[in-house]
Structure formats: C-alpha cells, structure tokens
Design a protein around this motif. Structure first.
Motif, PDB file in Angstrom:
ATOM      1  N   TYR A  60       4.264   1.018   2.108  1.00  0.00           N
ATOM      2  CA  TYR A  60       4.081   0.126   2.942  1.00  0.00           C
ATOM      3  C   TYR A  60       3.779  -1.295   2.754  1.00  0.00           C
ATOM      4  CZ  TYR A  60       2.804   4.283   5.973  1.00  0.00           C
ATOM      5  OH  TYR A  60       2.895   5.726   6.742  1.00  0.00           O
ATOM      6  N   TRP A  77      -4.098   1.203  -2.411  1.00  0.00           N
ATOM      7  CA  TRP A  77      -3.807  -0.245  -2.272  1.00  0.00           C
ATOM      8  C   TRP A  77      -3.092  -0.599  -3.666  1.00  0.00           C
ATOM      9  CZ3 TRP A  77      -5.800  -4.386  -5.304  1.00  0.00           C
ATOM     10  CH2 TRP A  77      -5.515  -5.662  -4.803  1.00  0.00           C
ATOM     11  N   ILE A  87       0.795  -1.242   0.132  1.00  0.00           N
ATOM     12  CA  ILE A  87      -0.043   0.103   0.093  1.00  0.00           C
ATOM     13  C   ILE A  87       1.136   1.230  -0.182  1.00  0.00           C
ATOM     14  CG2 ILE A  87      -1.534   1.122   1.344  1.00  0.00           C
ATOM     15  CD1 ILE A  87      -2.730  -1.624   2.477  1.00  0.00           C
ATOM     16  N   ARG A 104      -5.096 -11.384   7.310  1.00  0.00           N
ATOM     17  CA  ARG A 104      -5.357 -12.670   7.660  1.00  0.00           C
ATOM     18  C   ARG A 104      -6.332 -13.046   6.241  1.00  0.00           C
ATOM     19  NH1 ARG A 104      -9.316 -12.332  12.478  1.00  0.00           N
ATOM     20  NH2 ARG A 104      -9.939 -10.317  11.199  1.00  0.00           N
ATOM     21  N   THR A 114      -7.369  -7.839   2.174  1.00  0.00           N
ATOM     22  CA  THR A 114      -7.054  -6.415   1.812  1.00  0.00           C
ATOM     23  C   THR A 114      -7.344  -5.556   3.136  1.00  0.00           C
ATOM     24  OG1 THR A 114      -9.003  -5.788   0.900  1.00  0.00           O
ATOM     25  CG2 THR A 114      -7.282  -6.575  -0.526  1.00  0.00           C
ATOM     26  N   VAL A 115      -7.241  -6.090   4.335  1.00  0.00           N
ATOM     27  CA  VAL A 115      -7.424  -5.607   5.613  1.00  0.00           C
ATOM     28  C   VAL A 115      -6.045  -5.827   6.535  1.00  0.00           C
ATOM     29  CG1 VAL A 115      -8.784  -4.901   7.371  1.00  0.00           C
ATOM     30  CG2 VAL A 115      -9.834  -5.465   5.315  1.00  0.00           C
ATOM     31  N   PRO A 116      -5.120  -5.135   6.538  1.00  0.00           N
ATOM     32  CA  PRO A 116      -3.990  -5.529   7.220  1.00  0.00           C
ATOM     33  C   PRO A 116      -4.034  -5.283   8.585  1.00  0.00           C
ATOM     34  CG  PRO A 116      -3.476  -4.320   4.962  1.00  0.00           C
ATOM     35  CD  PRO A 116      -4.795  -4.144   5.317  1.00  0.00           C
ATOM     36  N   GLU A 117      -3.486  -6.315   9.371  1.00  0.00           N
ATOM     37  CA  GLU A 117      -3.607  -6.025  10.847  1.00  0.00           C
ATOM     38  C   GLU A 117      -2.065  -5.728  11.039  1.00  0.00           C
ATOM     39  OE1 GLU A 117      -5.951  -9.375  12.687  1.00  0.00           O
ATOM     40  OE2 GLU A 117      -4.454 -10.229  11.303  1.00  0.00           O
ATOM     41  N   GLN A 151       1.131   5.767   0.177  1.00  0.00           N
ATOM     42  CA  GLN A 151       0.865   6.922   0.532  1.00  0.00           C
ATOM     43  C   GLN A 151       1.255   7.939  -0.035  1.00  0.00           C
ATOM     44  OE1 GLN A 151       0.446   7.517   5.085  1.00  0.00           O
ATOM     45  NE2 GLN A 151      -1.347   8.308   4.749  1.00  0.00           N
ATOM     46  N   TRP A 185       1.525  -3.706   9.725  1.00  0.00           N
ATOM     47  CA  TRP A 185       2.290  -2.877   8.917  1.00  0.00           C
ATOM     48  C   TRP A 185       3.663  -2.537   9.259  1.00  0.00           C
ATOM     49  CZ3 TRP A 185      -0.914   0.470   5.523  1.00  0.00           C
ATOM     50  CH2 TRP A 185      -2.263   0.085   5.479  1.00  0.00           C
ATOM     51  N   GLY A 186       4.574  -2.592   8.038  1.00  0.00           N
ATOM     52  CA  GLY A 186       5.672  -2.132   8.201  1.00  0.00           C
ATOM     53  C   GLY A 186       5.694  -0.572   8.713  1.00  0.00           C
ATOM     54  N   HIS A 187       6.852   0.059   8.952  1.00  0.00           N
ATOM     55  CA  HIS A 187       7.003   1.536   9.189  1.00  0.00           C
ATOM     56  C   HIS A 187       6.899   2.343   7.921  1.00  0.00           C
ATOM     57  CE1 HIS A 187       7.837   0.764  13.258  1.00  0.00           C
ATOM     58  NE2 HIS A 187       8.948  -0.207  13.102  1.00  0.00           N
TER      59      HIS A 187
END
Lengths: 119, 107
Positions: free
Chosen positions: A94, A47, A37, A99, A104-107, A39, A109-111
């Motif tokens: 990112y 996404w 994803i 799951r 497409t609903v990440p729990e 930003q 994340w990287g920094h």
C-alpha cells in the motif's frame, strides 16, 4: 478528493528488485509524508518507510539495507524499490499519505497491489 | 522494539452490541496510538489517533481511550458495516508498529 494508486509488476523473481509507483491525485503533493506499508497474506501489517515531499526519508530498520523510497513532484508520483527480494516479501503493498503532525499515521491509502515473489 | 498485543481475537458480536477491543503495548507509548478498520478487500481506514481523537468523518459510535500500555477501542452500537478487522498502531516521528489485528465477526 485525494486518491492514491499503486502500479507495478505483480510478479517478481527471487533476488530481483521490486519496483512500485504511487500516483497521487486530487491534492497538492507538498507538505505531506508518503508511506509504504505492506500486508502479509496472514493479515500482519508492516511499515516499510516514508518520504517527505522534500526527499527526506525514514525506513524500517529491518528493511533499511534493501529499501529506497523516492519522489518525483512534477509527476505527483513516489516510488518504492526493494532489492534482493525473497518469497517472504510476498504481500499486498500500500502507498499512503500522512500529515506532517503524524508522519506514520496515514489518512489516505491506495487500494493496494499484490506482489508475489516467485520463480 | 515495542510490541502490541490485541485481544480478543476473534470477537463475535451482534448488531446493536457494545464491543471493546484491547491493545496492550510492551512499553509505555504515552498516547501515541492509532486505530484502523479494514474491511475485506479494502485498505485500512484510520479511525482514531492520539489514542482518543476521532478522525474526521468517522461515526461517533467509535471511541478510543487509554494511555501508557493499555488502550481500548469501543463501538457503542454495532452496525452491519462494522464487521471488519481492527488494528492498533503505535507511532512516533520515525517509525511505527501494528498489532496483529482483531477480527470482529457476526455472532
């Protein structure tokens, strides 16, 4: 504790290929969906796509012709390649894990890593 | 493509206030909607999915509601850590889109 960490060049020349890697630690790499994803500087989230641990992928239609997401389970890494970049691809990128029930609903994340496209 | 429009933006409030952020979808998305919180310099954090299911570890002062085309995120009593930007997300099995974000500022 699951952790994801992006790595790769912070500066890419126009028309070249952006390549990033995400290292996954603290958990199994199997049975999850791995997303990229980005930003934009103004805050908009976009996404890019995901990959299942078995290699199945889905990409944002607007980027599909330029994107490849791959995985190396033995290294617990997955990667993003975005070809023919322009200044419009400048963003924080990112990697994130989701799951199976909500791909497409990440729990986790990287920094995030800032990639600037400029000559 | 489904568009998500958040309001208001920005939103000014004080510690202890009850605040509500709205996310409107351009088409019926059932309850396939999530909410994220993003503090400056950090990655987004998942708060709520399926419109109203609280992610594990998220304080109970956060709640979500709605279905179809209109959704709300409510914070029952604002804490100092809650001043951040909030995003809604419509998702399905093959893609997702995000709202433009609502910045929650200290009044």
């Amino acid at each position: 504790q699951v952790q994801l960490q992006e790595s790769g060049p912070g500066l890419v020349r126009p028309s070249e290929t952006l390549s990033l890697t995400c290292n996954v630690s603290g958990g199994s790499i199997i049975s999850y969906y791995y997303n990229w994803i980005r930003q934009y500087p103004g805050g908009e989230l976009e996404w890019i796509g995901y990959l299942y641990y078995n290699g199945a992928t889905s990409y944002n239609p607007s980027l599909k012709s330029r994107v490849t997401i791959s995985i190396d389970p033995s290294k617990k890494q997955f990667s993003l390649r975005l070809s023919s970049v322009t200044a419009a691809d400048t963003a924080i990128y990112y990697c994130a894990r989701a799951r199976v029930a909500s791909r497409t609903v990440p729990e986790y994340w990287g920094h995030g890593t800032l990639v600037t496209v400029s000559s | 493509d489904i568009q998500l429009t958040q309001s208001p933006s920005p939103l000014s409030a004080s510690v202890g206030d009850r605040v509500t952020i709205t996310c409107r979808a351009s088409q019926n998305v059932n309850t396939w909607l999530a909410w994220y919180q993003q503090r400056p310099g950090e990655a987004p954090k998942l708060l709520i999915y399926r419109a109203s299911t609280l992610q594990g570890g998220v304080p109970s002062r956060f709640s979500g509601s709605g279905s179809g085309t209109e959704f709300t995120l409510t914070i029952s009593s604002l804490q100092p850590d809650d001043f951040a930007t909030y995003y809604c997300q419509h998702y399905n099995s093959d893609s997702c889109t995000f709202g433009q974000g609502t910045k929650l500022e200290i009044k």
